[in-house]
Design a protein around this motif. Sequence first.
Motif, short mmCIF file in Angstrom:
data_model
loop_
_atom_site.label_atom_id
_atom_site.label_comp_id
_atom_site.label_asym_id
_atom_site.label_seq_id
_atom_site.Cartn_x
_atom_site.Cartn_y
_atom_site.Cartn_z
N GLU A 12 0.82 -1.22 0.00
CA GLU A 12 0.00 0.00 0.00
C GLU A 12 0.85 1.26 0.00
O GLU A 12 0.34 2.36 -0.19
CB GLU A 12 -0.98 0.01 1.17
CG GLU A 12 -0.37 -0.08 2.55
CD GLU A 12 -0.15 -1.52 3.03
OE1 GLU A 12 0.23 -1.66 4.20
OE2 GLU A 12 -0.35 -2.46 2.25
N GLY A 13 2.16 1.14 0.21
CA GLY A 13 3.06 2.29 0.15
C GLY A 13 3.92 2.40 1.40
O GLY A 13 3.68 1.76 2.41
N TRP A 14 4.93 3.24 1.31
CA TRP A 14 5.89 3.47 2.39
C TRP A 14 5.45 4.70 3.17
O TRP A 14 5.56 5.82 2.68
CB TRP A 14 7.27 3.63 1.81
CG TRP A 14 8.40 3.69 2.79
CD1 TRP A 14 8.34 3.61 4.14
CD2 TRP A 14 9.78 3.85 2.47
NE1 TRP A 14 9.59 3.70 4.69
CE2 TRP A 14 10.50 3.84 3.67
CE3 TRP A 14 10.47 3.99 1.26
CZ2 TRP A 14 11.88 3.99 3.71
CZ3 TRP A 14 11.83 4.13 1.31
CH2 TRP A 14 12.53 4.12 2.52
N ASP A 15 4.94 4.51 4.35
CA ASP A 15 4.47 5.60 5.21
C ASP A 15 5.63 6.51 5.58
O ASP A 15 6.73 6.03 5.89
CB ASP A 15 3.82 5.02 6.47
CG ASP A 15 3.17 6.10 7.31
OD1 ASP A 15 3.89 6.71 8.13
OD2 ASP A 15 1.98 6.35 7.14
N LYS A 16 5.40 7.81 5.58
CA LYS A 16 6.47 8.78 5.85
C LYS A 16 7.05 8.65 7.26
O LYS A 16 8.18 9.05 7.51
CB LYS A 16 5.99 10.20 5.59
CG LYS A 16 4.97 10.72 6.59
CD LYS A 16 4.61 12.15 6.29
CE LYS A 16 3.63 12.69 7.28
NZ LYS A 16 4.18 12.87 8.61
N ASP A 17 6.28 8.09 8.18
CA ASP A 17 6.76 7.94 9.56
C ASP A 17 7.28 6.53 9.86
O ASP A 17 7.65 6.26 11.00
CB ASP A 17 5.62 8.27 10.54
CG ASP A 17 5.19 9.73 10.42
OD1 ASP A 17 6.05 10.60 10.22
OD2 ASP A 17 3.97 9.99 10.50
N MET A 26 9.88 11.97 0.79
CA MET A 26 9.31 12.49 -0.46
C MET A 26 8.05 13.34 -0.26
O MET A 26 7.36 13.63 -1.23
CB MET A 26 9.01 11.33 -1.41
CG MET A 26 10.23 10.62 -1.92
SD MET A 26 11.33 11.68 -2.88
CE MET A 26 10.34 11.97 -4.33
N ARG A 27 7.73 13.73 0.94
CA ARG A 27 6.57 14.58 1.22
C ARG A 27 5.25 13.94 0.79
O ARG A 27 4.33 14.61 0.34
CB ARG A 27 6.72 15.95 0.57
CG ARG A 27 7.89 16.72 1.08
CD ARG A 27 7.93 18.08 0.47
NE ARG A 27 9.15 18.75 0.87
CZ ARG A 27 9.57 19.86 0.37
NH1 ARG A 27 8.89 20.45 -0.58
NH2 ARG A 27 10.68 20.41 0.80
N GLU A 28 5.20 12.64 0.86
CA GLU A 28 3.97 11.90 0.59
C GLU A 28 3.67 11.07 1.82
O GLU A 28 4.57 10.47 2.40
CB GLU A 28 4.16 10.97 -0.61
CG GLU A 28 4.34 11.70 -1.91
CD GLU A 28 3.49 11.11 -3.01
OE1 GLU A 28 2.66 10.25 -2.73
OE2 GLU A 28 3.67 11.55 -4.14
N GLU A 29 2.42 11.03 2.20
CA GLU A 29 2.03 10.20 3.35
C GLU A 29 2.38 8.74 3.09
O GLU A 29 2.92 8.06 3.94
CB GLU A 29 0.54 10.35 3.64
CG GLU A 29 0.14 11.72 4.17
CD GLU A 29 0.73 12.01 5.55
OE1 GLU A 29 0.75 11.10 6.40
OE2 GLU A 29 1.18 13.15 5.75
N GLU A 30 2.02 8.23 1.91
CA GLU A 30 2.29 6.85 1.51
C GLU A 30 2.97 6.88 0.14
O GLU A 30 2.32 7.12 -0.87
CB GLU A 30 0.99 6.04 1.41
CG GLU A 30 0.22 5.90 2.70
CD GLU A 30 0.85 4.90 3.65
OE1 GLU A 30 1.53 3.97 3.19
OE2 GLU A 30 0.65 5.05 4.86
N LEU A 31 4.26 6.65 0.12
CA LEU A 31 5.02 6.67 -1.13
C LEU A 31 4.81 5.35 -1.86
O LEU A 31 5.10 4.28 -1.34
CB LEU A 31 6.50 6.89 -0.85
CG LEU A 31 7.41 6.99 -2.07
CD1 LEU A 31 7.03 8.19 -2.94
CD2 LEU A 31 8.87 7.08 -1.64
#
Length: 174
Positions: A56-61, A158-163
Amino acid sequence: MNRDGADIMAIATDLRIEEVKPIIVRKHILILILGAVLMACNNDYQYSHYESVPEEGWDKDSALIFSFSVDDTTHNYSIEMNIRHNQQYLYQNIWLFTELYADSVLLGRDTLEYYLANQRGEWLGNGSGRLRDMPALWLNEMQFNAESRYVMKIYQGMREEELKGVEAIGVIVR
């Protein structure tokens, strides 16, 4: 005629099996030789490990965490990353935030930018089709001050919640 036909089929079947065996043996020998060559090329790793990123993506945190030991403080090490991404990755570059710890003590932070595509949008690195691997040097000729267990944390910046589009990050210590 049935009997002769059955005998001919049995002989033909035996011939096909005999013809296939040498091909299979040659393939196995080739695989063994290739495996030995690859192992010989990669034996200078002190540590090599990949951490997968959720689909689902790489969370920024969310940090990808790598842990390795250093037993020789006189050796100069290099730390490399390998960024594995797919065609859904939307950017030319990637920003990563890194933290390096020894015995739970923060040794340093770094902000890294790596280019994954050139100016024309063509992917850099290795691979074809859906997946690409981009090797990237982080630290070169680094000497660790103490024999210890080191922990490296990597965050996406990358300033995305989920990259989306990053499949895994690898860390290699040589």
